[in-house]
Design an enzyme around this catalytic site. Structure first.
Site, PDB file in Angstrom:
ATOM      1  N   SER A  85       8.261 -12.905  89.471  1.00 57.73           N
ATOM      2  CA  SER A  85       8.567 -11.863  88.466  1.00 57.73           C
ATOM      3  C   SER A  85       8.853 -10.575  89.221  1.00 57.73           C
ATOM      4  CB  SER A  85       7.351 -11.651  87.566  1.00 57.73           C
ATOM      5  OG  SER A  85       7.469 -10.449  86.822  1.00 57.73           O
ATOM      6  N   TYR A 119      -1.639 -10.640  85.739  1.00 57.54           N
ATOM      7  CA  TYR A 119      -0.289 -11.210  85.828  1.00 57.54           C
ATOM      8  C   TYR A 119       0.399 -10.699  87.110  1.00 57.54           C
ATOM      9  CZ  TYR A 119       4.509 -12.477  84.480  1.00 57.54           C
ATOM     10  OH  TYR A 119       5.780 -13.017  84.447  1.00 57.54           O
TER      11      TYR A 119
HETATM   12  P1  NAP Z   1       8.697 -19.021  78.079  1.00 51.12           P
HETATM   13  O1  NAP Z   1       9.862 -19.147  77.170  1.00 51.12           O
HETATM   14  O2  NAP Z   1       7.349 -18.746  77.488  1.00 51.12           O
HETATM   15  O3  NAP Z   1       8.627 -20.292  79.031  1.00 51.12           O
HETATM   16  C1  NAP Z   1       7.461 -20.680  79.705  1.00 51.12           C
HETATM   17  C2  NAP Z   1       7.181 -22.125  79.356  1.00 51.12           C
HETATM   18  O4  NAP Z   1       6.045 -22.557  80.118  1.00 51.12           O
HETATM   19  C3  NAP Z   1       6.818 -22.285  77.869  1.00 51.12           C
HETATM   20  O5  NAP Z   1       7.488 -23.400  77.315  1.00 51.12           O
HETATM   21  C4  NAP Z   1       5.318 -22.500  77.927  1.00 51.12           C
HETATM   22  O6  NAP Z   1       4.813 -23.279  76.847  1.00 51.12           O
HETATM   23  C5  NAP Z   1       5.187 -23.246  79.225  1.00 51.12           C
HETATM   24  N1  NAP Z   1       3.815 -23.281  79.696  1.00 51.12           N
HETATM   25  C6  NAP Z   1       2.831 -22.339  79.549  1.00 51.12           C
HETATM   26  N2  NAP Z   1       1.687 -22.774  80.082  1.00 51.12           N
HETATM   27  C7  NAP Z   1       1.939 -24.025  80.573  1.00 51.12           C
HETATM   28  C8  NAP Z   1       1.160 -25.000  81.217  1.00 51.12           C
HETATM   29  N3  NAP Z   1      -0.148 -24.809  81.463  1.00 51.12           N
HETATM   30  N4  NAP Z   1       1.747 -26.153  81.574  1.00 51.12           N
HETATM   31  C9  NAP Z   1       3.047 -26.386  81.320  1.00 51.12           C
HETATM   32  N5  NAP Z   1       3.842 -25.519  80.702  1.00 51.12           N
HETATM   33  C10 NAP Z   1       3.288 -24.334  80.332  1.00 51.12           C
HETATM   34  O7  NAP Z   1       8.938 -17.784  79.049  1.00 51.12           O
HETATM   35  P2  NAP Z   1       9.908 -17.626  80.308  1.00 51.12           P
HETATM   36  O8  NAP Z   1      10.207 -16.193  80.392  1.00 51.12           O
HETATM   37  O9  NAP Z   1      11.019 -18.586  80.287  1.00 51.12           O
HETATM   38  O10 NAP Z   1       8.883 -17.976  81.474  1.00 51.12           O
HETATM   39  C11 NAP Z   1       9.223 -18.775  82.593  1.00 51.12           C
HETATM   40  C12 NAP Z   1       8.701 -18.112  83.852  1.00 51.12           C
HETATM   41  O11 NAP Z   1       9.383 -16.873  84.016  1.00 51.12           O
HETATM   42  C13 NAP Z   1       7.210 -17.761  83.819  1.00 51.12           C
HETATM   43  O12 NAP Z   1       6.636 -18.113  85.066  1.00 51.12           O
HETATM   44  C14 NAP Z   1       7.197 -16.251  83.643  1.00 51.12           C
HETATM   45  O13 NAP Z   1       6.046 -15.649  84.191  1.00 51.12           O
HETATM   46  C15 NAP Z   1       8.472 -15.871  84.373  1.00 51.12           C
HETATM   47  N6  NAP Z   1       9.010 -14.550  84.039  1.00 51.12           N
HETATM   48  C16 NAP Z   1       9.483 -14.266  82.783  1.00 51.12           C
HETATM   49  C17 NAP Z   1       9.985 -12.995  82.522  1.00 51.12           C
HETATM   50  C18 NAP Z   1      10.543 -12.597  81.169  1.00 51.12           C
HETATM   51  O14 NAP Z   1      10.904 -11.403  80.985  1.00 51.12           O
HETATM   52  N7  NAP Z   1      10.662 -13.498  80.216  1.00 51.12           N
HETATM   53  C19 NAP Z   1      10.010 -12.041  83.516  1.00 51.12           C
HETATM   54  C20 NAP Z   1       9.519 -12.368  84.760  1.00 51.12           C
HETATM   55  C21 NAP Z   1       9.035 -13.634  85.021  1.00 51.12           C
HETATM   56  P3  NAP Z   1       4.208 -22.530  75.563  1.00 51.12           P
HETATM   57  O15 NAP Z   1       5.302 -21.669  75.002  1.00 51.12           O
HETATM   58  O16 NAP Z   1       3.765 -23.628  74.680  1.00 51.12           O
HETATM   59  O17 NAP Z   1       3.058 -21.694  76.091  1.00 51.12           O
END
Ligand code: NAP
Length: 262
Positions: free
Chosen positions: A139, A152
């Protein structure tokens, strides 16, 4: 640049929504055999994955047996493992004084422990395949920690450190380890969860956009597909000499220069 991942096997965690879903689609469209895991499957994702031949299973990445089963299953089904995207993650917006041991374990286990052990399980398969690559989703909080989400931020700083350390350990095996540092990314559950905390959703969206100079210039958040394209690049032979790097895709948010107040 035409990226061809034919005959490559890829595993993506946290793939039923957001960045993981876009990444699985991107890798599959480039020709890879893609295996995905998520803590919960979503109907619309399952339908799209089916059309693209992407396989999915329930996998809670904090459960090491489930994580190993996802990775070993992919390697067992295709005879090789080339790409692992440690993407699953959760947010934790709490001040230090409010954080319980359970909060800490939950965030660190999901964001850091899973990336370490996912790599541990993948590396022997990659060694057998003559090399491979791991891409971790960190991130912009892993570049510049933030005051509102210390656990985080610590977790993502750790993912950046883990990336550099494993890159050093496994270059000899032709295994590359890189990470992406995104944010703010719209159309993700994490962002939606964050936005639900605000009474005025539109004002909150404007605040996120305002914090990133390029997002502001384009008047929108970064899309999951824009992160997936960078993961695709890092996973491909186009990045054959790149390891240990953190590719920041945050529209300049972490440059350390406060946005202009125009
Ligand atoms: P997202 O749409 O919430 O995707 C994350 C996925 O991981 C969700 O489907 C979630 O399921 C799943 N997950 C959570 N806990 C889990 C576990 N214990 N085992 C397996 N799957 C699990 O959000 P995203 O933004 O695409 O996130 C993906 C990555 O990007 C994350 O590592 C996040 O920290 C990083 N990131 C995101 C942003 C942003 O602005 N969106 C910025 C920087 C970094 P549930 O929805 O059921 O919990």
């Amino acid at each position: 640049m035409n990226i061809d991942l034919s005959n490559r096997t890829a595993v993506v965690t946290g793939a039923s929504s957001g960045i993981g879903k876009a990444t699985a689609v991107c890798l599959a469209e480039a020709g890879a055999d893609v295996f995905t895991g998520d803590i919960q499957l979503r109907e619309e994702t399952t339908a799209q994955f089916k059309e693209l031949g992407i396989r999915e299973q329930v996998c809670d990445v904090t459960s090491l047996p489930q994580l190993q089963s996802l990775i070993d299953g992919a390697a067992g089904a295709t005879g090789r493992l080339d790409i692992l995207v440690n993407n699953a993650g959760i947010i934790m917006v709490k001040q230090v004084t409010e954080v319980s041991e359970e909060d800490w374990d939950n965030c660190i286990d999901t964001n850091v422990k899973s990336a370490f052990f996912g790599s541990k399980f993948a590396i022997p398969h990659m060694q057998k395949s003559g090399g491979g690559c791991i891409v971790n989703t960190a991130s912009n909080a892993g570049i510049l920690p933030r005051a509102h989400d210390p656990v985080y931020s610590i977790s993502k700083l750790s993912v950046v450190g883990l990336t550099r350390s494993l890159a050093l350990c496994h270059s000899k095996d032709r295994i590359r380890v890189n990470c992406v540092c995104p944010g703010p990314v719209g159309d993700t559950e994490i962002m939606e969860e964050g936005l639900r905390e605000f009474e005025d959703r539109d004002a909150a969206v404007r605040k996120f956009i305002y914090a990133s100079p390029l997002a502001r210039a384009h008047d929108r958040m970064i899309s999951p597909e824009e992160i997936a394209m960078s993961i695709l690049y890092l996973a491909s032979d186009a990045a054959k000499m790149i390891t240990g790097t953190s590719l920041t895709i945050d529209g300049g948010k972490s440059l350390g220069v406060p946005p202009e107040t125009d």
